[in-house]
Design an enzyme around this catalytic site. Structure first.
Site, short mmCIF file in Angstrom:
data_model
loop_
_atom_site.label_atom_id
_atom_site.label_comp_id
_atom_site.label_asym_id
_atom_site.label_seq_id
_atom_site.Cartn_x
_atom_site.Cartn_y
_atom_site.Cartn_z
N TYR A 190 0.75 -1.15 0.02
CA TYR A 190 0.02 -0.09 -0.01
C TYR A 190 0.80 1.31 0.17
O TYR A 190 0.22 2.09 -0.09
CB TYR A 190 -1.06 0.05 1.36
N SER A 229 1.70 -7.88 0.86
CA SER A 229 0.99 -7.05 1.67
C SER A 229 -0.35 -6.77 0.91
O SER A 229 -1.10 -7.30 0.51
CB SER A 229 1.98 -5.75 2.01
N ASP A 285 3.73 -8.89 13.28
CA ASP A 285 3.16 -7.79 12.12
C ASP A 285 2.13 -6.74 12.69
O ASP A 285 1.26 -7.19 12.88
CB ASP A 285 2.61 -8.53 11.05
N HIS A 293 6.49 -6.08 8.16
CA HIS A 293 6.48 -4.53 8.29
C HIS A 293 7.09 -4.06 9.62
O HIS A 293 6.79 -3.07 10.13
CB HIS A 293 4.85 -4.19 8.21
#
Length: 317
Positions: free
Chosen positions: A99, A183, A265, A293
């Site tokens: 994203y 993701s 995460d 992440h």
């Protein structure tokens, strides 16, 4: 007890052991779920992607081309097409982004005789447009009350038409079209792949959109947090999300899967990631990451190990 020291006011491991993660199920699908997606796929495939390629440069053994193509809703999708210099293309892979978008291709991905297409999904990076907000927390709720117009469905269209581009450019590679997504791109892939038999092998890295009711019940700082806030404002989880559950979708997936999933995460809660893997209907292989992440001591080593596995996964049989 958390796996790592962290600044979050919640545990990004959520108290799940690996054994418990491997037991997370997918929600029950709506009665018309399969019809909704298979009909959408057939409609999208009626559209020609009308692609354009130009501005080639030679970088790290690849011929790097700017590429754009037409997707649904009049949206132009742009990105990069990498062709191996001096090699005949016998495999082609679409690579989806997170994203955060994408400012260039990933040159560390290198497979023999393989072309790599890096599209930017609608509204993001090279595919910015005035009708779709680029900010993830706004993007993920765009047109969410209409399952036919929800932006995530449009991103799935973008992926299917990316495959159409590769299908057209490399007819000799039609039996070896793959998808890799991380993701956000992993979640889009999980929604798209079950309906597209042209995609033969799949790698998903910390994929999102898995088990929507569960992921919206867990604190995070990713797109799920924006969806949770929107749902609280609305007073309920939008019905549209029952059609956009990646774990539900992959019950219909038959392709071989390689999945890299995290135990910790803060952005994409691990239970949602594992719900996708657990529900995958086809052959599958799991690579467990200490975290997603999030920077951690073994990160570089695990990334090297993962890349080595992917080179085998996407190598000729």
């Amino acid at each position: 007890m958390s796996l790592f020291e962290h600044p979050y006011n919640y545990d990004p491991g959520y108290g799940y052991t690996l054994e418990r993660l491997l037991g997370v199920d997918a929600p029950t699908e709506p009665a018309d779920f399969e019809d909704f997606w298979s009909t959408r796929y057939r409609q999208v495939l009626q559209q020609s992607p009308r692609f354009q390629i130009g501005n080639p440069t030679l970088v790290d053994g690849y011929r790097v081309n700017d590429i754009s193509y037409q997707s649904t809703d009049g949206i132009t999708i742009a990105g990069w097409l990498l062709e191996p210099h001096g090699q005949t293309v016998t495999q082609a892979i679409v690579v989806g982004h997170g994203y955060g978008g994408r400012e260039g291709p990933d040159f560390h991905l290198s497979f023999p005789n393989t072309a790599l297409l890096f599209p930017c999904f609608r509204g993001i990076s090279r595919s910015r447009c005035t009708s779709i907000p680029e900010r993830p927390d706004w993007h993920v709720v765009q047109n969410i009350l209409d399952k036919d117009r929800y932006v995530i469905g449009g991103c799935v269209d973008d992926l299917w038409l990316a495959v159409s581009v590769l299908w057209t450019i490399y007819p000799q590679a039609r039996e070896r079209i793959g998808y890799m997504g991380i993701s956000f791109g992993g979640g889009i892939g999980a929604l798209a792949v079950p309906w597209d038999g042209r995609i033969r092998r799949v790698h998903l890295n910390v994929p999102t959109f898995g088990n929507q009711p569960l992921r919206l019940s867990l604190p995070s700082c990713g797109s799920a947090d924006a969806l949770r806030a929107y749902s609280q404002h609305l007073g309920h989880i939008p019905d549209t999300l029952t059609y956009y559950d990646a774990a539900t979708a992959v019950r219909h997936a038959n392709q071989p899967l390689h999945a890299a999933l995290a135990l910790f995460d803060p952005v994409v809660a691990p239970p949602g990631q594992f719900a996708i893997y657990n529900a995958w209907h086809g052959e599958k292989r799991l690579f467990t990451l200490d975290a997603g992440h999030f920077e951690y001591p073994a990160q570089r080593l695990q990334e090297q190990q993962l890349l080595a596995e992917l080179k085998l996964f996407f190598s000729p049989n």
